[in-house]
Design a protein around this motif. Structure first.
Motif, PDB file in Angstrom:
ATOM      1  N   VAL A 356      23.768 -31.562 -17.354  1.00 27.45           N
ATOM      2  CA  VAL A 356      23.162 -32.494 -18.314  1.00 27.45           C
ATOM      3  C   VAL A 356      23.172 -33.891 -17.710  1.00 27.45           C
ATOM      4  O   VAL A 356      24.232 -34.423 -17.391  1.00 27.45           O
ATOM      5  N   SER A 357      21.977 -34.464 -17.555  1.00 25.65           N
ATOM      6  CA  SER A 357      21.946 -35.767 -16.901  1.00 25.65           C
ATOM      7  C   SER A 357      22.570 -36.809 -17.820  1.00 25.65           C
ATOM      8  O   SER A 357      22.408 -36.783 -19.037  1.00 25.65           O
ATOM      9  N   GLY A 358      23.353 -37.696 -17.213  1.00 29.36           N
ATOM     10  CA  GLY A 358      24.056 -38.710 -18.001  1.00 29.36           C
ATOM     11  C   GLY A 358      25.479 -38.323 -18.342  1.00 29.36           C
ATOM     12  O   GLY A 358      26.285 -39.174 -18.675  1.00 29.36           O
ATOM     13  N   LEU A 359      25.797 -37.040 -18.252  1.00 31.65           N
ATOM     14  CA  LEU A 359      27.173 -36.624 -18.514  1.00 31.65           C
ATOM     15  C   LEU A 359      27.903 -36.409 -17.196  1.00 31.65           C
ATOM     16  O   LEU A 359      27.340 -35.846 -16.260  1.00 31.65           O
ATOM     17  N   GLN A 360      29.147 -36.857 -17.153  1.00 27.95           N
ATOM     18  CA  GLN A 360      29.954 -36.636 -15.955  1.00 27.95           C
ATOM     19  C   GLN A 360      31.260 -35.937 -16.327  1.00 27.95           C
ATOM     20  O   GLN A 360      32.273 -36.597 -16.529  1.00 27.95           O
ATOM     21  N   PRO A 361      31.235 -34.613 -16.441  1.00 28.17           N
ATOM     22  CA  PRO A 361      32.481 -33.922 -16.748  1.00 28.17           C
ATOM     23  C   PRO A 361      33.444 -34.019 -15.570  1.00 28.17           C
ATOM     24  O   PRO A 361      33.002 -34.106 -14.426  1.00 28.17           O
ATOM     25  N   VAL A 362      34.730 -34.065 -15.877  1.00 30.35           N
ATOM     26  CA  VAL A 362      35.748 -34.055 -14.819  1.00 30.35           C
ATOM     27  C   VAL A 362      36.377 -32.672 -14.827  1.00 30.35           C
ATOM     28  O   VAL A 362      36.841 -32.200 -15.874  1.00 30.35           O
ATOM     29  N   ARG A 363      36.377 -32.022 -13.677  1.00 30.56           N
ATOM     30  CA  ARG A 363      36.844 -30.635 -13.616  1.00 30.56           C
ATOM     31  C   ARG A 363      38.322 -30.549 -13.989  1.00 30.56           C
ATOM     32  O   ARG A 363      39.156 -31.244 -13.406  1.00 30.56           O
ATOM     33  N   PRO A 364      38.651 -29.720 -15.000  1.00 32.62           N
ATOM     34  CA  PRO A 364      40.057 -29.642 -15.417  1.00 32.62           C
ATOM     35  C   PRO A 364      40.915 -28.837 -14.450  1.00 32.62           C
ATOM     36  O   PRO A 364      40.402 -27.974 -13.736  1.00 32.62           O
ATOM     37  N   SER A 365      42.214 -29.132 -14.438  1.00 33.10           N
ATOM     38  CA  SER A 365      43.170 -28.397 -13.597  1.00 33.10           C
ATOM     39  C   SER A 365      44.174 -27.612 -14.420  1.00 33.10           C
ATOM     40  O   SER A 365      45.034 -26.920 -13.871  1.00 33.10           O
ATOM     41  N   ALA A 367      45.737 -26.910 -18.889  1.00 29.37           N
ATOM     42  CA  ALA A 367      45.643 -27.045 -20.351  1.00 29.37           C
ATOM     43  C   ALA A 367      44.381 -26.355 -20.871  1.00 29.37           C
ATOM     44  O   ALA A 367      43.913 -25.389 -20.257  1.00 29.37           O
ATOM     45  N   MET A 368      43.818 -26.838 -21.974  1.00 27.42           N
ATOM     46  CA  MET A 368      42.702 -26.128 -22.617  1.00 27.42           C
ATOM     47  C   MET A 368      41.501 -27.015 -22.822  1.00 27.42           C
ATOM     48  O   MET A 368      40.690 -26.765 -23.710  1.00 27.42           O
ATOM     49  N   TYR A 369      41.391 -28.090 -22.064  1.00 24.24           N
ATOM     50  CA  TYR A 369      40.385 -29.101 -22.383  1.00 24.24           C
ATOM     51  C   TYR A 369      39.599 -29.530 -21.166  1.00 24.24           C
ATOM     52  O   TYR A 369      40.048 -29.386 -20.019  1.00 24.24           O
ATOM     53  N   LEU A 370      38.455 -30.084 -21.469  1.00 21.82           N
ATOM     54  CA  LEU A 370      37.646 -30.718 -20.444  1.00 21.82           C
ATOM     55  C   LEU A 370      37.181 -32.037 -21.038  1.00 21.82           C
ATOM     56  O   LEU A 370      36.761 -32.083 -22.197  1.00 21.82           O
ATOM     57  N   MET A 371      37.259 -33.102 -20.246  1.00 21.05           N
ATOM     58  CA  MET A 371      36.847 -34.402 -20.755  1.00 21.05           C
ATOM     59  C   MET A 371      35.641 -34.885 -19.966  1.00 21.05           C
ATOM     60  O   MET A 371      35.597 -34.746 -18.748  1.00 21.05           O
ATOM     61  N   VAL A 372      34.697 -35.416 -20.708  1.00 18.88           N
ATOM     62  CA  VAL A 372      33.512 -35.962 -20.063  1.00 18.88           C
ATOM     63  C   VAL A 372      33.732 -37.454 -19.870  1.00 18.88           C
ATOM     64  O   VAL A 372      34.081 -38.168 -20.808  1.00 18.88           O
ATOM     65  N   SER A 373      33.544 -37.909 -18.643  1.00 20.21           N
ATOM     66  CA  SER A 373      33.630 -39.324 -18.370  1.00 20.21           C
ATOM     67  C   SER A 373      32.429 -39.999 -19.040  1.00 20.21           C
ATOM     68  O   SER A 373      31.384 -39.379 -19.126  1.00 20.21           O
ATOM     69  N   GLU A 374      32.460 -41.206 -19.415  1.00 16.98           N
ATOM     70  CA  GLU A 374      33.417 -42.248 -19.364  1.00 16.98           C
ATOM     71  C   GLU A 374      32.988 -43.377 -20.268  1.00 16.98           C
ATOM     72  O   GLU A 374      33.742 -43.842 -21.060  1.00 16.98           O
ATOM     73  N   ALA A 375      31.690 -43.774 -20.218  1.00 16.75           N
ATOM     74  CA  ALA A 375      31.255 -44.910 -21.037  1.00 16.75           C
ATOM     75  C   ALA A 375      31.630 -44.711 -22.496  1.00 16.75           C
ATOM     76  O   ALA A 375      32.065 -45.630 -23.170  1.00 16.75           O
TER      77      ALA A 375
END
Ligand SMILES: *Cc1c(COP(=O)(O)O)cnc(C)c1O
Length: 405
Positions: A356-365, A367-375
């Motif tokens: 998805v353009s505009g989204l920058q997910p950070v690959r999780p290492s 736990a159970m979550y993924l967070m999308v960076s950042e603005a």
């Protein structure tokens, strides 16, 4: 012995005179109190707000009738039935129930034998634990509540990660404790901005909360990053509240280091529980591990925790009765299978969101979550704007610009 005589005279129902040894004193009109209902919610209740519960408990969404809805809002692994706990865990509780031995009150900090089991399981040469270093609680949430309550007075402050788990703020504000947010850096896999962290410490800082592995980032701190966090705590003499509820829930390529194993001097209250690793959040079993090798907490904090635990009997006795079997009999494959399931879901989400353009997910290492960076989180709050909107930050990080793109 002196005997004074009093005469209290009431004229009508509101004009009051007191006569003492013959001298008269008028109290004037006394308003008769006419009771009226005035039941108001307390200040504490008004200061208490849990954004997750407020959203999830009141959310009414009309799902697309043609598609099943996937709820991504709550870290409850039991909702879809695809992450069941292990049979041994269920069996352990059945046995505890059938024994009839766990229907009564237990000590407020938990049965000594259960504290011993937890201590032995988490003890290691770098951070040795004994039964008296363990306080059992009603879930990890009560562990965090007790830890905050014993470390901070109203008017003091705590340092909390942003983005981070919302309960810290909810509990702190409810107790009159101020919250200062330190930034996590998406470009560094959500490591702590250590300079920012240290700049927030002041004379009123009561503790630093470190959540590793992280909800909601899915990040796992390296040994060297944890050492740098400990160095800040050590320099500033600030104790650590480690929320390690996702301890050991890390994917194969990285290693989980309990923060207490990396320090000989920083006093640490580590909070954990059964909720996530054993996939039974409703069972409400958690604990505090007191790591205090330099005797800095001393009896002061230990006794404080015991006193606070006595307000309510937090830890459920049935689950305590099952705890030894849960910890000793859960087969290694269960932990392994849970993690590989989470890992494949994490990879799936990462790939889908990356597209998805505009989204920058950070690959999780972990736990159970993924967070999308950042603005959306940090930059919006700090009102950073890019050159397009006459500021200085990169367009990819600027919410006003993102929305226009
Ligand atoms: C789920 C969770 C908790 C609370 O755990 P309970 O045992 O359900 O109270 C605490 N911290 C984090 C980061 C969590 O995700």
């Amino acid at each position: 012995l002196r005997m004074d005589s009093y005469l209290i005279q009431m004229n009508g129902n509101s004009d009051v005179h007191v006569h003492r040894n013959g001298n008269s004193l008028s109290l004037g009109k006394v308003k008769s109190r006419k009771p009226r209902w005035a039941v108001r919610a307390s200040e504490m209740s008004k200061k208490t707000f849990n954004p997750i519960r407020a959203i999830v408990d009141t959310m009414k969404v009309e799902p697309n009738p043609n598609k099943p809805m996937i709820s991504l809002s709550l870290g409850d692994p039991t909702v879809f039935g695809n992450l069941p706990t292990d049979d041994e865990v269920i069996q352990a509780v059945k046995e505890a129930l059938d024994s009839g031995n766990y229907n009564g009150y237990a000590p407020s900090v938990g049965y000594q034998s259960c504290r011993q089991v937890v201590a032995a399981y988490y003890s290691c040469p770098e951070a040795p634990l004994e039964a008296q270093d363990v306080i059992l609680t009603s879930g990890c949430s009560q562990a965090i509540e007790l830890a905050l309550a014993v470390l901070a007075n109203p008017g003091q402050n705590i340092l909390v990660p942003r983005p981070g788990f919302s309960l810290y703020k909810t509990l702190a504000l409810s107790m009159g404790i101020e919250v200062k947010f330190y930034n996590l850096l998406p470009e560094k896999s959500w490591e702590i901005d250590l300079k920012h962290l240290e700049s927030l410490v002041d004379a009123k800082t009561a503790c630093l909360i470190v959540n590793n592995p992280s909800n909601p980032c899915g990040s796992v701190f390296s040994k060297s990053h944890l050492q740098k966090i400990l160095a800040v705590a050590s320099r500033q003499c600030v104790p650590i509240l480690a929320d390690e509820i996702y301890g050991d829930m890390v994917f194969a390529e990285c290693k989980y280091e309990p923060i207490a194993t990396l320090s000989t001097n920083v006093p640490i209250l580590s909070c954990g529980g059964l909720a996530k690793r054993w996939l039974v959040p409703g069972w409400r079993m958690g604990w505090i591990l007191v790591n205090d090798r330099r005797d800095i907490f001393g009896n002061e904090i230990r006794n404080g925790l015991v006193s606070l635990s006595q307000r309510i009997l937090g830890p459920c006795t049935i689950v305590q009765g099952a705890l030894e079997h849960i910890i000793h009999r859960t087969p290694p494959e269960f932990y392994h299978n849970t993690l590989s399931f989470l890992k494949s879901n994490a990879d799936l989400c990462y790939a889908a969101l990356s597209a998805v353009s505009g989204l920058q997910p950070v690959r999780p290492s972990g736990a159970m979550y993924l967070m999308v960076s950042e603005a959306l989180m940090c930059h919006f709050q700090s009102i950073a704007v890019c050159s397009v909107c006459a500021g200085s930050c990169c367009p990819a990080q600027c919410l006003p610009c993102l929305l226009k793109m």
